[in-house]
Design a protein around this motif. Structure first.
Motif, mmCIF file in Angstrom:
data_model
loop_
_atom_site.group_PDB
_atom_site.id
_atom_site.type_symbol
_atom_site.label_atom_id
_atom_site.label_comp_id
_atom_site.label_asym_id
_atom_site.label_seq_id
_atom_site.Cartn_x
_atom_site.Cartn_y
_atom_site.Cartn_z
ATOM 1 N N TYR A 143 0.840 -1.190 0.000
ATOM 2 C CA TYR A 143 0.000 0.000 0.000
ATOM 3 C C TYR A 143 0.881 1.248 0.000
ATOM 4 O O TYR A 143 2.054 1.196 0.372
ATOM 5 C CB TYR A 143 -0.898 0.030 1.233
ATOM 6 N N THR A 144 0.307 2.384 -0.389
ATOM 7 C CA THR A 144 0.997 3.671 -0.388
ATOM 8 C C THR A 144 0.399 4.542 0.700
ATOM 9 O O THR A 144 -0.832 4.645 0.816
ATOM 10 C CB THR A 144 0.842 4.380 -1.742
ATOM 11 N N LEU A 149 -3.827 8.133 5.824
ATOM 12 C CA LEU A 149 -4.545 7.239 4.921
ATOM 13 C C LEU A 149 -3.552 6.406 4.113
ATOM 14 O O LEU A 149 -2.498 6.894 3.709
ATOM 15 C CB LEU A 149 -5.433 8.068 3.985
ATOM 16 N N VAL A 150 -3.885 5.148 3.898
ATOM 17 C CA VAL A 150 -3.093 4.288 3.016
ATOM 18 C C VAL A 150 -4.036 3.671 1.987
ATOM 19 O O VAL A 150 -5.209 3.454 2.260
ATOM 20 C CB VAL A 150 -2.359 3.164 3.792
ATOM 21 N N ALA A 164 -11.224 -3.279 0.994
ATOM 22 C CA ALA A 164 -10.201 -2.808 1.928
ATOM 23 C C ALA A 164 -9.045 -2.163 1.177
ATOM 24 O O ALA A 164 -7.914 -2.174 1.632
ATOM 25 C CB ALA A 164 -9.695 -3.967 2.777
ATOM 26 N N SER A 165 -9.324 -1.575 0.019
ATOM 27 C CA SER A 165 -8.248 -0.964 -0.758
ATOM 28 C C SER A 165 -7.849 0.400 -0.207
ATOM 29 O O SER A 165 -6.803 0.940 -0.562
ATOM 30 C CB SER A 165 -8.656 -0.830 -2.233
ATOM 31 N N VAL A 166 -8.690 0.963 0.696
ATOM 32 C CA VAL A 166 -8.374 2.230 1.338
ATOM 33 C C VAL A 166 -8.579 2.071 2.845
ATOM 34 O O VAL A 166 -9.612 1.565 3.288
ATOM 35 C CB VAL A 166 -9.270 3.379 0.818
ATOM 36 N N VAL A 167 -7.599 2.487 3.631
ATOM 37 C CA VAL A 167 -7.673 2.392 5.090
ATOM 38 C C VAL A 167 -7.198 3.716 5.669
ATOM 39 O O VAL A 167 -6.160 4.241 5.250
ATOM 40 C CB VAL A 167 -6.804 1.234 5.637
ATOM 41 N N ALA A 168 -7.951 4.254 6.626
ATOM 42 C CA ALA A 168 -7.571 5.534 7.230
ATOM 43 C C ALA A 168 -7.722 5.455 8.743
ATOM 44 O O ALA A 168 -8.514 4.664 9.264
ATOM 45 C CB ALA A 168 -8.431 6.667 6.673
#
Length: 304
Positions: A143-144, A149-150, A164-168
């Motif tokens: 992830y970046t 946020l990642v 779950a492609s974005v997690v903050a």
């Protein structure tokens, strides 16, 4: 559909920061976690799913563990896993997702989601796990990171990461989803929140686990179900403009979908038909959150 069938809703709220033996009433201790609903963005129709994991563990006698581990031959462990997956469907996903390794699921005290699986999907986990710890694990998995946020930006892996492609990270919460804007709003507490009949049903049910779904029509206008967890008890609520207890079909003795559930006599109050139920987790029955909310409305209520 099993545990991943959260195309509908669920609801139950926790006492974030409250101990299990603080002497307050159950309903009062559930009040504070309703705030998790303020962090959700509704989809085209409003849905909500919330589980007070701390309360569920206390009632089931299950420790603060990862719901994917342990023997599912144990009714209590199976029940706990069902409740967890109802509000956070990824925990029922057979694939190994990076977010499930990064987040310590045993430290999550409550989870709420908007009941969607596509771009609009978002879940909020109440936890004391530092976001930096989660972010570091996800960055190591590809992830970046961009501040709090990642995200997974590799198209070849984004589909695998799924919802779950974005997690903050926010204060005491971790938000998970697909949309950067929706997930960021959930973590920062700037989302529009769950309102209207869905919110009122969640408040009224005041259960360790519950779900609510607004249909956007007159019959029914909404459906909600609560799992009280204690003694395998639950409650079902149908909201309609002209409610009629005789239209409730879930308690039909010929309804095979509910063969292992026992319904009490339904009652009507204002625009709602409410019925209490018993189910037996010892015989393999899953939480009524999962069971009822997988079904089409005709299996629950006859609109004529």
């Amino acid at each position: 559909m099993g545990r991943t069938a959260a195309g509908v809703v669920v609801l139950a709220l926790l006492a974030v920061g409250c101990s299990a033996d603080d002497g307050t009433s159950w309903g009062r201790r559930l009040g504070q976690p309703v705030a998790l609903l303020d962090r959700l963005t509704p989809g085209e129709t409003t849905r909500a799913v919330v589980v007070d994991l701390r309360a569920a563990r206390e009632k089931l006698g299950v420790g603060a563990v990862d719901p994917r581990t342990g023997s599912f031959e144990d009714p209590a462990r199976r029940h706990y896993a069902d409740l967890y997956a109802a509000a956070f469907p990824l925990t029922g996903e057979p694939r190994q997702l990076p977010v499930l390794d990064a987040v310590d699921l045993g430290r999550v005290s409550a989870v709420a989601s908007n009941g969607y699986l596509g771009e609009e999907a978002v879940a909020v986990l109440a936890t004391d796990q530092p976001f930096d710890e989660v972010a570091a694990a996800l960055v190591a998995a590809g992830y970046t990171r961009d501040g709090s946020l990642v995200r997974e930006e590799d198209p070849a892996r984004t589909e695998f990461a799924g919802a779950a492609s974005v997690v903050a990270g926010g204060e005491g919460v971790i938000a998970v989803g697909r949309s950067v804007d929706i997930v960021r709003a959930a973590a920062e507490g700037t989302a529009p929140g769950i309102r209207g009949v869905v919110r009122s049903l969640v408040d009224e049910l005041s259960a360790p686990a519950a779900a609510a779904y607004e249909y956007g029509m007159d019959c029914p206008r909404a459906l909600a179900v609560a799992d009280d967890v204690d003694e395998d008890r639950g409650r079902l609520v149908v909201v309609a403009d002209s409610p009629d207890a005789e239209r409730l079909t879930a308690d039909d003795p010929d309804a095979a979908s509910f063969a292992d559930m026992r319904f009490e006599r339904p009652s009507v109050d204002a625009d709602r038909v409410t019925v209490a139920m018993d189910y037996s987790s010892d015989t393999g029955a899953i939480s009524p959150l999962v069971r009822i909310l997988e079904l089409v409305i005709g299996d629950v209520y006859d609109c004529g």
